[in-house]
Design a protein around this motif. Structure first.
Motif, PDB file in Angstrom:
ATOM      1  N   MET A  30       0.860  -1.239   0.018  1.00  0.00           N
ATOM      2  CA  MET A  30       0.025   0.230   0.055  1.00  0.00           C
ATOM      3  C   MET A  30       0.921   1.386  -0.088  1.00  0.00           C
ATOM      4  O   MET A  30       1.891   1.187   0.590  1.00  0.00           O
ATOM      5  N   ALA A  31       0.554   2.383  -0.831  1.00  0.00           N
ATOM      6  CA  ALA A  31       1.355   3.611  -0.903  1.00  0.00           C
ATOM      7  C   ALA A  31       0.888   4.382   0.193  1.00  0.00           C
ATOM      8  O   ALA A  31      -0.384   4.751   0.321  1.00  0.00           O
ATOM      9  N   PHE A  32       1.728   5.119   0.934  1.00  0.00           N
ATOM     10  CA  PHE A  32       1.176   6.088   1.743  1.00  0.00           C
ATOM     11  C   PHE A  32       1.205   7.380   1.641  1.00  0.00           C
ATOM     12  O   PHE A  32       2.201   7.840   0.761  1.00  0.00           O
ATOM     13  N   GLN A  33       0.603   8.393   1.995  1.00  0.00           N
ATOM     14  CA  GLN A  33       0.563   9.577   1.565  1.00  0.00           C
ATOM     15  C   GLN A  33       2.216  10.328   2.171  1.00  0.00           C
ATOM     16  O   GLN A  33       2.609   9.993   3.092  1.00  0.00           O
ATOM     17  N   THR A  34       2.592  11.399   1.385  1.00  0.00           N
ATOM     18  CA  THR A  34       3.724  11.939   1.794  1.00  0.00           C
ATOM     19  C   THR A  34       3.612  12.732   3.081  1.00  0.00           C
ATOM     20  O   THR A  34       2.577  13.705   3.033  1.00  0.00           O
ATOM     21  N   GLU A  35       4.528  12.863   4.010  1.00  0.00           N
ATOM     22  CA  GLU A  35       4.338  13.500   5.204  1.00  0.00           C
ATOM     23  C   GLU A  35       4.479  14.946   4.970  1.00  0.00           C
ATOM     24  O   GLU A  35       5.754  15.037   4.295  1.00  0.00           O
ATOM     25  N   PRO A  36       3.900  15.756   5.485  1.00  0.00           N
ATOM     26  CA  PRO A  36       4.272  17.412   5.493  1.00  0.00           C
ATOM     27  C   PRO A  36       5.847  17.281   6.207  1.00  0.00           C
ATOM     28  O   PRO A  36       6.144  16.626   7.137  1.00  0.00           O
ATOM     29  N   PRO A  37       6.506  18.567   5.756  1.00  0.00           N
ATOM     30  CA  PRO A  37       7.925  18.729   6.337  1.00  0.00           C
ATOM     31  C   PRO A  37       7.767  19.017   8.011  1.00  0.00           C
ATOM     32  O   PRO A  37       6.817  19.546   8.434  1.00  0.00           O
ATOM     33  N   TYR A  38       8.603  18.478   8.739  1.00  0.00           N
ATOM     34  CA  TYR A  38       8.896  18.296   9.973  1.00  0.00           C
ATOM     35  C   TYR A  38       9.832  19.257  10.738  1.00  0.00           C
ATOM     36  O   TYR A  38      11.118  19.286  10.152  1.00  0.00           O
ATOM     37  N   THR A  39       9.441  20.216  11.839  1.00  0.00           N
ATOM     38  CA  THR A  39      10.582  20.914  12.174  1.00  0.00           C
ATOM     39  C   THR A  39      10.517  20.708  13.684  1.00  0.00           C
ATOM     40  O   THR A  39       9.567  20.494  14.436  1.00  0.00           O
ATOM     41  N   HIS A  40      11.740  20.264  14.399  1.00  0.00           N
ATOM     42  CA  HIS A  40      12.072  19.716  15.694  1.00  0.00           C
ATOM     43  C   HIS A  40      11.627  21.200  16.580  1.00  0.00           C
ATOM     44  O   HIS A  40      11.979  22.237  16.343  1.00  0.00           O
ATOM     45  N   GLY A  41      10.863  20.711  17.685  1.00  0.00           N
ATOM     46  CA  GLY A  41      10.541  21.938  18.627  1.00  0.00           C
ATOM     47  C   GLY A  41       9.121  22.412  18.148  1.00  0.00           C
ATOM     48  O   GLY A  41       8.921  23.227  19.313  1.00  0.00           O
ATOM     49  N   THR A  42       8.626  21.939  17.436  1.00  0.00           N
ATOM     50  CA  THR A  42       7.201  22.374  17.066  1.00  0.00           C
ATOM     51  C   THR A  42       6.358  21.726  18.162  1.00  0.00           C
ATOM     52  O   THR A  42       6.240  20.880  18.198  1.00  0.00           O
ATOM     53  N   LEU A  43       5.617  22.809  18.802  1.00  0.00           N
ATOM     54  CA  LEU A  43       4.667  22.121  19.946  1.00  0.00           C
ATOM     55  C   LEU A  43       3.461  21.464  19.180  1.00  0.00           C
ATOM     56  O   LEU A  43       2.785  22.363  18.485  1.00  0.00           O
ATOM     57  N   PRO A  44       3.171  20.260  19.430  1.00  0.00           N
ATOM     58  CA  PRO A  44       1.924  19.693  18.954  1.00  0.00           C
ATOM     59  C   PRO A  44       0.670  20.378  19.255  1.00  0.00           C
ATOM     60  O   PRO A  44       0.586  20.757  20.360  1.00  0.00           O
ATOM     61  N   LYS A  45      -0.281  20.675  18.406  1.00  0.00           N
ATOM     62  CA  LYS A  45      -1.489  21.099  18.611  1.00  0.00           C
ATOM     63  C   LYS A  45      -2.629  20.076  18.764  1.00  0.00           C
ATOM     64  O   LYS A  45      -2.581  19.137  18.099  1.00  0.00           O
ATOM     65  N   THR A  46      -3.518  20.699  19.319  1.00  0.00           N
ATOM     66  CA  THR A  46      -4.807  19.708  19.617  1.00  0.00           C
ATOM     67  C   THR A  46      -6.128  20.598  18.829  1.00  0.00           C
ATOM     68  O   THR A  46      -6.205  21.658  18.672  1.00  0.00           O
ATOM     69  N   ALA A  47      -6.646  19.631  17.784  1.00  0.00           N
ATOM     70  CA  ALA A  47      -7.955  20.053  17.118  1.00  0.00           C
ATOM     71  C   ALA A  47      -9.163  19.326  17.512  1.00  0.00           C
ATOM     72  O   ALA A  47      -9.060  18.280  17.777  1.00  0.00           O
ATOM     73  N   VAL A  48     -10.357  19.809  17.307  1.00  0.00           N
ATOM     74  CA  VAL A  48     -11.705  19.477  17.210  1.00  0.00           C
ATOM     75  C   VAL A  48     -12.140  19.700  16.095  1.00  0.00           C
ATOM     76  O   VAL A  48     -12.399  20.552  15.342  1.00  0.00           O
ATOM     77  N   VAL A  49     -12.562  18.433  15.247  1.00  0.00           N
ATOM     78  CA  VAL A  49     -13.453  18.512  13.995  1.00  0.00           C
ATOM     79  C   VAL A  49     -14.971  18.258  14.387  1.00  0.00           C
ATOM     80  O   VAL A  49     -15.134  17.102  14.607  1.00  0.00           O
ATOM     81  N   LEU A  50     -15.843  19.162  14.134  1.00  0.00           N
ATOM     82  CA  LEU A  50     -17.212  19.069  14.025  1.00  0.00           C
ATOM     83  C   LEU A  50     -17.751  18.593  12.819  1.00  0.00           C
ATOM     84  O   LEU A  50     -17.528  19.423  11.877  1.00  0.00           O
ATOM     85  N   VAL A  51     -18.212  17.340  12.880  1.00  0.00           N
ATOM     86  CA  VAL A  51     -18.718  16.819  11.413  1.00  0.00           C
ATOM     87  C   VAL A  51     -20.147  16.699  11.345  1.00  0.00           C
ATOM     88  O   VAL A  51     -20.708  15.983  12.299  1.00  0.00           O
ATOM     89  N   ASN A  52     -20.636  17.561  10.292  1.00  0.00           N
ATOM     90  CA  ASN A  52     -22.262  17.377  10.085  1.00  0.00           C
ATOM     91  C   ASN A  52     -22.336  16.532   8.718  1.00  0.00           C
ATOM     92  O   ASN A  52     -21.513  15.957   7.998  1.00  0.00           O
ATOM     93  N   LEU A  53     -23.660  16.334   8.483  1.00  0.00           N
ATOM     94  CA  LEU A  53     -24.171  15.418   7.269  1.00  0.00           C
ATOM     95  C   LEU A  53     -23.431  15.847   6.085  1.00  0.00           C
ATOM     96  O   LEU A  53     -22.912  15.316   5.302  1.00  0.00           O
TER      97      LEU A  53
END
Length: 368
Positions: free
Chosen positions: A1-24
């Motif tokens: 299986m082919a996987f998507q290319t990951e975005p560039p990574y920068t060390h020291g970047t603080l991970p963020k938290t997200a909420v996704v509100l999903v409607n129909l």
């Protein structure tokens, strides 16, 4: 299986938290050309229609889409606003207001909205959040009562998307909130505000979206959760069993669906001498075709034509303050333990990230 290319990574970047509100979801415009692809995507979901795929393909493409696209477009045209589809307008507002209110309470979360069908699509939103550094994601369906036809379809889309992702974020899923105190209180405040302005009815009808009866016998908890919501709301309003009814709307096809059905129930109430009915749709958190056209227009017509005198539709929670506050409580309940606040916990994470960045910068050419 082919996987998507990951975005560039920068060390020291603080991970963020997200909420996704999903409607129909919703078509892009109230036209047959726009409704047809939306309906096709929606009705092609095996969670929504449990009919053998080969048979259903012929029914959907040969009968339903040619006949229903134009009719559905005409119905959408009756509720369309200058800003677009009400469902999309209100869902977008909810996401913006929720992020702002969470910020006021000291919680730094990113809130996005997505649609199961149509745009913005859930996979595209999840990809965007990844590029923005969100490594903790809460999926919040806009369905208070769990059903395989709705909530599970959202979860399917999440899992299917991440099958091709190499670096999967930490995930949490909100299954239901049909009995959450904040949700019940928001419904109560909506009803009381309407009654304060318009007086009280002879009967309050709580109409939920219908599903085939066989889903109940196969183990779907939706029916039970709808009745629990209704009971809790009735108790909060101080209603007796004789003062309210639970019904189910939006039937499709010839199979038996959950009963009692909304339209025939309204007609019977009118014939039995009930003068005024107020109707609320607790299962919908944003007004949409099923509430503004099917209920506020068609159901009203059914009741009045059968002899009823006064019909009131009580709108969905939409962007009401009580609902935004309830959504925030639901989010915080399910993000417990994640660093979402400007507290010592978050500062420690920031200091740790900064230390990692300094260490990595000293390693010229070091692997990640």
């Amino acid at each position: 299986m082919a996987f998507q290319t990951e975005p560039p990574y920068t060390h020291g970047t603080l991970p963020k938290t997200a909420v996704v509100l999903v409607n129909l979801g919703t078509p892009e415009a109230p036209t047959a050309a726009a409704v047809r692809p939306y309906l096709k995507q929606f009705l092609s979901d095996s969670r929504v229609v449990e009919i053998p795929k080969a048979l259903w393909w012929f029914i959907l493409n040969g009968i339903i889409l040619p006949l229903r696209a134009g009719k559905s477009a005409a119905k959408y045209a009756t509720i369309w606003t200058p800003d677009g589809s009400p469902l999309k307008v209100y869902t977008e507002r909810q996401a913006k207001l929720l992020q702002g209110y969470l910020g006021e309470r000291g919680h730094q979360l990113q809130v996005a909205y997505a649609m199961s069908y149509g745009n913005p699509g859930l996979p595209a939103v999840l990809e965007r959040l990844k590029t923005e550094g969100c490594e903790r994601i809460l999926i919040l369906p806009a369905y208070p009562q769990y059903s395989a036809t709705t909530t599970a379809s959202v979860f399917d889309a999440v899992f299917n998307h991440y099958r091709t992702v190499r670096n999967i974020p930490e995930l949490r899923l909100v299954k239901h909130y049909h009995d959450h105190p904040g949700y019940i209180d928001a419904l109560k405040q909506s009803v009381l505000a309407h009654w304060h302005a318009n007086g009280r009815p002879d009967k309050l009808v709580m109409s939920f979206h219908g599903v085939p009866k066989r889903t109940l016998t196969l183990g779907d908890p939706y029916h039970c959760e709808c009745y629990k919501t209704a009971r809790l709301l009735a108790n909060a309003l101080g209603l007796t069993q004789e003062q309210y009814l639970v019904t189910f709307q939006s039937r499709f096809g010839k199979a038996e669906w959950l009963q009692p059905y909304t339209a025939p129930t309204l007609q019977k109430l009118a014939r039995d001498g009930v003068s005024r009915v107020d109707l609320i749709c607790p299962g919908f958190t944003s007004d949409c075709l099923e509430t503004l056209e099917e209920i506020a227009i068609e159901a009203r017509h059914d009741f009045l034509n059968a002899g009823g005198r006064d019909f009131h539709y009580i709108g969905c929670l939409n962007d009401s303050q009580a609902w935004i506050h309830a959504l925030a409580d639901i989010v915080l309940q399910h993000t417990g333990g994640w660093p979402t606040e400007n507290t010592a916990e978050l500062r420690d994470a920031q200091n740790g990230a900064a230390q990692i960045a300094r260490t990595e910068s000293a390693r010229v050419g070091a692997p990640r």
